[in-house]
Design a protein around this motif. Sequence first.
Motif, mmCIF file in Angstrom:
data_model
loop_
_atom_site.group_PDB
_atom_site.id
_atom_site.type_symbol
_atom_site.label_atom_id
_atom_site.label_comp_id
_atom_site.label_asym_id
_atom_site.label_seq_id
_atom_site.Cartn_x
_atom_site.Cartn_y
_atom_site.Cartn_z
ATOM 1 N N ASP A 151 -0.329 8.566 -45.808
ATOM 2 C CA ASP A 151 0.435 7.676 -46.080
ATOM 3 C C ASP A 151 0.312 6.304 -45.392
ATOM 4 O OD1 ASP A 151 1.390 9.224 -48.083
ATOM 5 O OD2 ASP A 151 3.315 9.787 -47.191
ATOM 6 N N ALA A 152 -0.199 6.263 -44.048
ATOM 7 C CA ALA A 152 -0.518 5.228 -43.387
ATOM 8 C C ALA A 152 -1.913 4.548 -43.825
ATOM 9 C CB ALA A 152 -0.505 5.520 -42.054
ATOM 10 N N ASN A 153 -2.061 3.288 -43.314
ATOM 11 C CA ASN A 153 -3.213 2.568 -43.326
ATOM 12 C C ASN A 153 -4.087 2.759 -42.210
ATOM 13 O OD1 ASN A 153 -5.207 0.527 -43.922
ATOM 14 N ND2 ASN A 153 -3.869 -0.901 -44.208
ATOM 15 N N VAL A 154 -5.041 3.977 -42.806
ATOM 16 C CA VAL A 154 -5.884 4.539 -41.588
ATOM 17 C C VAL A 154 -6.975 3.532 -41.154
ATOM 18 C CG1 VAL A 154 -5.439 7.005 -42.324
ATOM 19 C CG2 VAL A 154 -7.251 5.733 -43.317
ATOM 20 N N LYS A 155 -7.199 2.415 -41.975
ATOM 21 C CA LYS A 155 -8.066 1.468 -41.607
ATOM 22 C C LYS A 155 -7.959 0.719 -40.108
ATOM 23 C CE LYS A 155 -9.958 0.345 -46.036
ATOM 24 N NZ LYS A 155 -10.158 -0.837 -47.295
ATOM 25 N N PHE A 156 -6.566 0.811 -39.809
ATOM 26 C CA PHE A 156 -6.160 -0.047 -38.754
ATOM 27 C C PHE A 156 -5.714 1.031 -37.418
ATOM 28 C CE2 PHE A 156 -5.135 -3.061 -42.059
ATOM 29 C CZ PHE A 156 -5.834 -3.931 -41.632
ATOM 30 N N ALA A 157 -6.093 2.294 -37.862
ATOM 31 C CA ALA A 157 -5.538 3.461 -37.009
ATOM 32 C C ALA A 157 -6.201 3.118 -35.574
ATOM 33 C CB ALA A 157 -6.117 4.794 -37.371
ATOM 34 N N GLY A 158 -7.463 2.706 -35.451
ATOM 35 C CA GLY A 158 -8.292 2.708 -34.138
ATOM 36 C C GLY A 158 -7.493 1.473 -33.177
ATOM 37 N N ILE A 159 -7.189 0.368 -33.847
ATOM 38 C CA ILE A 159 -6.248 -0.698 -33.265
ATOM 39 C C ILE A 159 -5.059 0.106 -32.904
ATOM 40 C CG2 ILE A 159 -5.121 -2.841 -33.319
ATOM 41 C CD1 ILE A 159 -7.432 -3.419 -35.752
ATOM 42 N N ALA A 160 -4.363 0.468 -33.622
ATOM 43 C CA ALA A 160 -3.252 1.075 -32.933
ATOM 44 C C ALA A 160 -2.993 2.088 -32.107
ATOM 45 C CB ALA A 160 -2.351 1.722 -34.195
ATOM 46 N N ILE A 161 -4.147 2.903 -31.999
ATOM 47 C CA ILE A 161 -4.498 3.981 -30.866
ATOM 48 C C ILE A 161 -4.834 3.467 -29.746
ATOM 49 C CG2 ILE A 161 -5.899 5.790 -30.196
ATOM 50 C CD1 ILE A 161 -5.954 6.684 -33.346
ATOM 51 N N GLY A 162 -5.877 2.279 -29.856
ATOM 52 C CA GLY A 162 -6.336 1.898 -28.771
ATOM 53 C C GLY A 162 -4.997 0.880 -28.115
ATOM 54 N N LEU A 163 -4.257 0.281 -28.706
ATOM 55 C CA LEU A 163 -3.010 -0.489 -28.074
ATOM 56 C C LEU A 163 -2.223 0.508 -27.358
ATOM 57 C CD1 LEU A 163 -2.791 -3.356 -30.721
ATOM 58 C CD2 LEU A 163 -3.738 -3.581 -28.313
ATOM 59 N N ALA A 164 -1.817 1.676 -28.273
ATOM 60 C CA ALA A 164 -0.961 2.665 -27.462
ATOM 61 C C ALA A 164 -1.519 3.030 -26.289
ATOM 62 C CB ALA A 164 -0.862 3.755 -28.622
ATOM 63 N N LEU A 165 -2.708 3.376 -26.043
ATOM 64 C CA LEU A 165 -3.411 3.883 -24.748
ATOM 65 C C LEU A 165 -3.169 2.738 -23.645
ATOM 66 C CD1 LEU A 165 -4.757 6.361 -23.475
ATOM 67 C CD2 LEU A 165 -6.809 5.287 -23.973
ATOM 68 N N THR A 166 -3.124 1.411 -24.248
ATOM 69 C CA THR A 166 -3.268 0.514 -23.239
ATOM 70 C C THR A 166 -1.913 0.293 -22.689
ATOM 71 O OG1 THR A 166 -5.127 -0.817 -24.540
ATOM 72 C CG2 THR A 166 -3.491 -2.176 -23.068
ATOM 73 N N MET A 167 -0.803 0.332 -23.543
ATOM 74 C CA MET A 167 0.588 0.321 -23.364
ATOM 75 C C MET A 167 1.068 1.307 -22.341
ATOM 76 S SD MET A 167 3.063 1.156 -26.482
ATOM 77 C CE MET A 167 3.222 2.812 -27.117
ATOM 78 N N ILE A 168 0.458 2.574 -22.426
ATOM 79 C CA ILE A 168 0.573 3.677 -21.906
ATOM 80 C C ILE A 168 0.060 3.684 -20.406
ATOM 81 C CG2 ILE A 168 -0.275 6.183 -21.449
ATOM 82 C CD1 ILE A 168 0.193 6.403 -24.469
ATOM 83 N N HIS A 169 -1.274 2.918 -20.061
ATOM 84 C CA HIS A 169 -1.659 2.599 -18.989
ATOM 85 C C HIS A 169 -0.954 1.722 -18.254
ATOM 86 C CE1 HIS A 169 -5.146 5.140 -19.957
ATOM 87 N NE2 HIS A 169 -5.654 5.274 -18.987
ATOM 88 N N ILE A 170 -0.466 0.794 -18.842
ATOM 89 C CA ILE A 170 0.347 -0.332 -18.241
ATOM 90 C C ILE A 170 1.521 0.198 -17.419
ATOM 91 C CG2 ILE A 170 1.773 -2.625 -18.616
ATOM 92 C CD1 ILE A 170 0.168 -3.253 -20.714
ATOM 93 N N VAL A 171 2.054 1.427 -18.032
ATOM 94 C CA VAL A 171 3.329 1.955 -17.247
ATOM 95 C C VAL A 171 2.623 3.019 -16.435
ATOM 96 C CG1 VAL A 171 5.100 3.430 -17.719
ATOM 97 C CG2 VAL A 171 4.957 1.518 -19.210
ATOM 98 N N GLY A 172 1.672 3.898 -16.748
ATOM 99 C CA GLY A 172 1.295 5.058 -16.003
ATOM 100 C C GLY A 172 0.355 4.626 -14.795
ATOM 101 N N ILE A 173 -0.444 3.721 -14.869
ATOM 102 C CA ILE A 173 -1.644 3.315 -13.652
ATOM 103 C C ILE A 173 -0.793 3.342 -12.240
ATOM 104 C CG2 ILE A 173 -3.079 1.723 -12.508
ATOM 105 C CD1 ILE A 173 -3.976 1.088 -15.432
#
Length: 225
Positions: A151-173
């Motif tokens: 039900d999601a717009n999977v065309k934008f999945a890569g952007i969401a996943i990449g940005l999610a990993l970015t925000m995770i690294h901002i906190v986790g590094i």
Amino acid sequence: MKNYLAEMFGTFVLVFIGCGSAVISGGDVGFLGIAFAFGIAVLAMVYAIGPVSGCHINPAITVGMLFAGKINAKDAGGYIIFQIIGAILGAGVLFLIAGGHADYDIAINGLGQNGYGTGSPNGYNMQSAFIAEVVLTAIFLLVIFGVTHKDANVKFAGIAIGLALTMIHIVGIPISGTSVNPARSIGPALFVQGLALTQLWLFIVAPIIGGILGALIWKIIKPVG
């Protein structure tokens, strides 16, 4: 085999670019730049190999998908083996390049390895690292399940996943160097040895627990139908 090779290549890119940003340009780009390097690497690989293998490039994701019934045990095993191979190759190539600088010393400069206590970038202890790795991996898996749902717009999945990993690294590094990916931790640790290898268990166990937790949360909250 195409799926397995795609996973190997994708994990190679993630480790080479992500850890490479820390080793080669970390002094210039800082934690924020490193976070974006990891996120952009994943974003690029989602679109490059996603159509082939689904772009797990992370044993914690593969275990989460197995727990959720989205991959069978045989393929999950193959994915994980080739992810680890890709991570080792990525760390190896990075080591060869970094070693070409006269001032580089793997014992001092490392290879983008993860750690806690004296191995943590900002001195966080084992408990902090373990909790962070579990929670951050669970968040990452939840994002992946959500943005790849039918039900999601999977065309934008890569952007969401990449940005999610970015925000995770901002906190986790600052806490652990951010793993959320056992393969990403295994590759550098095998070359750095010492403390990185001694502490490696945490960056295998905690992300796997986080991956399963993320899958469990998704099972509870996912849309019906």
